[in-house]
Design an enzyme around this catalytic site. Sequence first.
Site, short mmCIF file in Angstrom:
data_model
loop_
_atom_site.label_atom_id
_atom_site.label_comp_id
_atom_site.label_asym_id
_atom_site.label_seq_id
_atom_site.Cartn_x
_atom_site.Cartn_y
_atom_site.Cartn_z
N LYS B 164 44.99 29.77 52.57
CA LYS B 164 44.07 28.63 52.38
C LYS B 164 44.82 27.31 52.13
O LYS B 164 44.24 26.24 52.26
CB LYS B 164 43.13 28.89 51.20
CG LYS B 164 42.00 29.86 51.54
CD LYS B 164 40.94 29.91 50.46
CE LYS B 164 41.27 30.84 49.32
NZ LYS B 164 41.48 32.25 49.67
N HIS B 225 41.19 37.74 39.80
CA HIS B 225 39.74 37.83 40.00
C HIS B 225 39.27 39.19 39.53
O HIS B 225 39.97 40.19 39.71
CB HIS B 225 39.36 37.76 41.49
CG HIS B 225 39.46 36.41 42.05
ND1 HIS B 225 39.59 36.19 43.40
CD2 HIS B 225 39.42 35.19 41.48
CE1 HIS B 225 39.64 34.90 43.62
NE2 HIS B 225 39.56 34.27 42.47
N TYR B 226 38.07 39.22 38.98
CA TYR B 226 37.40 40.49 38.78
C TYR B 226 35.98 40.34 39.28
O TYR B 226 35.30 39.43 38.87
CB TYR B 226 37.41 40.95 37.32
CG TYR B 226 37.11 42.42 37.28
CD1 TYR B 226 38.10 43.34 37.60
CD2 TYR B 226 35.83 42.88 36.99
CE1 TYR B 226 37.81 44.69 37.62
CE2 TYR B 226 35.55 44.22 37.02
CZ TYR B 226 36.55 45.12 37.33
OH TYR B 226 36.27 46.46 37.37
N GLN B 227 35.51 41.23 40.16
CA GLN B 227 36.26 42.15 40.99
C GLN B 227 37.22 41.37 41.91
O GLN B 227 36.85 40.28 42.34
CB GLN B 227 35.27 42.93 41.87
CG GLN B 227 34.13 43.58 41.15
CD GLN B 227 34.55 44.92 40.51
OE1 GLN B 227 35.56 45.51 40.86
NE2 GLN B 227 33.75 45.38 39.58
N HIS B 234 47.19 41.68 42.25
CA HIS B 234 47.75 40.39 42.67
C HIS B 234 47.24 39.29 41.74
O HIS B 234 46.17 39.41 41.14
CB HIS B 234 47.39 40.08 44.13
CG HIS B 234 45.92 39.99 44.39
ND1 HIS B 234 45.12 41.11 44.52
CD2 HIS B 234 45.09 38.93 44.54
CE1 HIS B 234 43.87 40.73 44.74
NE2 HIS B 234 43.82 39.41 44.75
N VAL B 235 48.03 38.22 41.66
CA VAL B 235 47.70 37.10 40.79
C VAL B 235 47.57 35.84 41.65
O VAL B 235 48.41 35.58 42.52
CB VAL B 235 48.81 36.88 39.73
CG1 VAL B 235 48.52 35.66 38.86
CG2 VAL B 235 48.97 38.12 38.86
#
Lengths: 293, 293
Positions: B164, B225-227, B234-235
């Site tokens: 992105k 992120h969750y989910q 990954h971060v």
Amino acid sequence: MVADLNDFVYKEVLGGDPTRKSLFILLEKGEEQAVLICNKEAFEEDANLIPKWLKSAKLHLLTENDKYGNYEMALDPELNLLKTTLIYPANAFDIQKYRRQEFFILYETPEDYKNITCNYLVETKQFENLKWVYNFLDKKSEEERIIYENPDKHEGFILAPDLKWNGTNLDELYFLAVAHRRDLHSIRDLTPNELPLLENIRDECAKTIEEKYGLKKSQLKMYFHYQPTFYHLHVHIVHIKYEAPGLSCTSVLLDTVIENLKIYSDFYTKATLPFLRKENDPLYKKFVEAGRV
Amino acid sequence: MVADLNDFVYKEVLGGDPTRKSLFILLEKGEEQAVLICNKEAFEEDANLIPKWLKSAKLHLLTENDKYGNYEMALDPELNLLKTTLIYPANAFDIQKYRRQEFFILYETPEDYKNITCNYLVETKQFENLKWVYNFLDKKSEEERIIYENPDKHEGFILAPDLKWNGTNLDELYFLAVAHRRDLHSIRDLTPNELPLLENIRDECAKTIEEKYGLKKSQLKMYFHYQPTFYHLHVHIVHIKYEAPGLSCTSVLLDTVIENLKIYSDFYTKATLPFLRKENDPLYKKFVEAGRV
């Protein structure tokens, strides 16, 4: 009143927000300065208006791939207006307000809270300058805006729309629930003792908003800010879609607070809490001085 | 290629995003349908361009108060273009994609994770469809995009820009750090055993980005992120200003995860984790079926 900007000279871009499509420009006219705040307008979803501006549209092809065509679109100027504020004459304070500032994320440990934040809050009388909140809770002002109250002094609260909400567009629904207790400044002060208050806010606000506006609890975001804007415990309640600027790492969901306190009774006395500050902010400077940034 | 929309008939607004000033419109031409995606453009902060469009500005006064004047501003159409995509002919899938959907917030307890989420993830092979990630970690693809690697198989990771990001605008800087370990699907799997990995990601990514881009750690948001979108740990690492849409309650800061695990070793096996889903999402439907919404 100004009809065009031909008398003004462009000086510099002070700042802006590309996500929300706004821009703040410094202008000059003789000895005086002006700040021009420009915002692209959101589209009006009006079935009478849209066919009109579609009719005026001129398309310039950029790229084409199978069924996808990318264009620049020119519209009749009157159908594609900007919303603009001109501050004129603008003083140094006005200009500073719109000048780009860097944001920083800080991580406050319990020790930082005690040694830095709390001292700062006491020095700047943040725990005292709450007369407007007490006026509200005592119904000396804004009483007509209250849509629900649990009057219990220990476990009760008042629910009212935030001033940012126009009261009609549900996608931007915004309420504040303000606790009656005056000894709770922020989530830092929360213990399992506050669970009945927090659960009352969660359950009674959800019920009231569902009855009045037809939105389910799962369509609402209920959250605290950390640091809060004012140090009297309150919960923000907004439509799940509403995105307040810059809040992504500084809002803590009410349900998360409740669950954390149920599992770990000492959570908010032990947790490291992140918050955002601008570079000129005095609390940010205190953290820098203490070597904590 | 299309030069105007006079052959198309306006049918309905499918959806839009008032915050980001976009609108999705359904059009018809004979038997065929089209989706028109309109975006107001962000202002270009170009000192050569701004004086030009300021010169073309016509102001209509709305309200005036002391030094503050509110106006509608009309600009030369070519200096106030919209960025537009026309999908034509559009099929049912295209139309569905842009049709407004309600979002809901769900609160996943550890029992929900075991009984609902995990079953769903196994059924839909989410833990298996990770070939593209393994290709990346094995350097079978995208190797040229890697800007840093800690090659340790247990405590290492790879850092690369997210697709992105255009690679130039620092305000929108966006990196992903992807763990080498393949047995960690999301923050639900994290224990104090993973602290060295998490601290490596935090410290080594901050150092690499500061060296390459001059941004300090306090100017970066590092979060899960969750989910997650894909179930390999990954971060996300972005500029503090960058606001990804709709994420305000579903991102968990890496530092918060580290601190929580240090204080409460069993945190992510006990925590209730919030996440957002659209009404047509299969996982949302599973939570509804189980009476958890």
